[in-house]
Design an enzyme around this catalytic site. Structure first.
Site, PDB file in Angstrom:
ATOM      1  N   ASN A  71     -13.908  10.538 -16.937  1.00 51.63           N
ATOM      2  CA  ASN A  71     -13.063   9.763 -16.017  1.00 51.63           C
ATOM      3  C   ASN A  71     -11.818  10.539 -15.606  1.00 51.63           C
ATOM      4  OD1 ASN A  71     -14.556   7.395 -15.649  1.00 51.63           O
ATOM      5  ND2 ASN A  71     -13.735   6.448 -17.491  1.00 51.63           N
ATOM      6  N   ASP A  80     -18.584   5.862 -13.502  1.00 53.77           N
ATOM      7  CA  ASP A  80     -19.491   4.752 -13.180  1.00 53.77           C
ATOM      8  C   ASP A  80     -20.920   5.245 -12.986  1.00 53.77           C
ATOM      9  OD1 ASP A  80     -17.413   2.979 -13.326  1.00 53.77           O
ATOM     10  OD2 ASP A  80     -17.230   2.651 -11.166  1.00 53.77           O
ATOM     11  N   GLU A 106     -17.599   2.114 -22.530  1.00 51.19           N
ATOM     12  CA  GLU A 106     -18.719   3.057 -22.639  1.00 51.19           C
ATOM     13  C   GLU A 106     -19.569   2.792 -23.875  1.00 51.19           C
ATOM     14  OE1 GLU A 106     -15.142   5.210 -24.510  1.00 51.19           O
ATOM     15  OE2 GLU A 106     -15.518   3.724 -22.950  1.00 51.19           O
TER      16      GLU A 106
END
Length: 199
Positions: A71, A80, A106
């Site tokens: 990220n 994503d 996650e």
């Protein structure tokens, strides 16, 4: 006749809307997997079945290793895409009777009905290996994706909460031991995943 037809149409639309809302309440929007609430309900039902008939089940608590780095370095769209790609890969590895859920962020949880601890470990190791050998890409860039997992059988726990806590401890151990691994470790690779009632 027209009024009756209108009433039937309206009722049908309301039923459809209710079903859509019910499905949405059980499903993780991003991955299409069961969500945490739905998985809690399924675990409760499976535990009741175990208490009634002795059908063992196991769970695998899975975490994507160093996911925050994806990220941070590549953006949340990349993250994503990884979550969606991993979810699809996981669905291709588990059986139809197994249930995969996005547990949060996650983290993922797989419910494995009629599955012993050794069979669950074998499945988790297979999934780990598949992830390790599958290229995850976003906009032409390959992303480093591995998983760690904690596996536990209901035979080793007295309640659903205890089962989840034990799986969480195993996952923590897998992370501490260097990530990209399953805890407890698989002792045998020859076990088949046929339904069994042993631990």
């Amino acid at each position: 006749f027209v009024l009756e037809a209108s009433r039937l149409k309206a009722r049908s639309e309301l039923v459809e809307l209710a079903q859509t809302h019910e499905q949405a309440a059980k499903t993780d929007e991003l991955t299409g997997l069961s969500n945490r609430r739905d998985m809690h309900n399924r675990l409760t039902v499976e535990f009741s079945r175990y208490q009634r008939s002795g059908h063992h089940f196991s769970i695998a608590l899975i975490d994507l290793d160093l996911f925050k780095g994806i990220n941070d370095q590549h953006g949340h769209d990349a993250g994503d895409e990884v979550l969606k790609a991993f979810s699809a890969l996981m669905q291709s590895v588990i059986r139809q009777t197994d249930v995969a859920a996005r547990w949060g962020g996650e983290e993922f949880l797989i419910l494995l009905p009629d599955t012993s601890l050794l069979q669950a470990l074998t499945l988790a190791e297979r999934l780990r290996s598949e992830v390790d050998h599958t290229p995850f890409r976003f906009q032409g860039t390959e992303l480093p994706v591995t998983i760690s997992a904690g596996v536990c059988s209901i035979a080793k726990a007295g309640s659903v909460n205890e089962l989840l806590k034990q799986a969480d401890v195993c996952l923590y151990n897998a992370k501490e031991d260097g990530r990209n691994r399953i805890a407890p470790r698989v002792r045998s690779r020859s076990a088949s995943r046929t339904p069994a009632n042993e631990s």
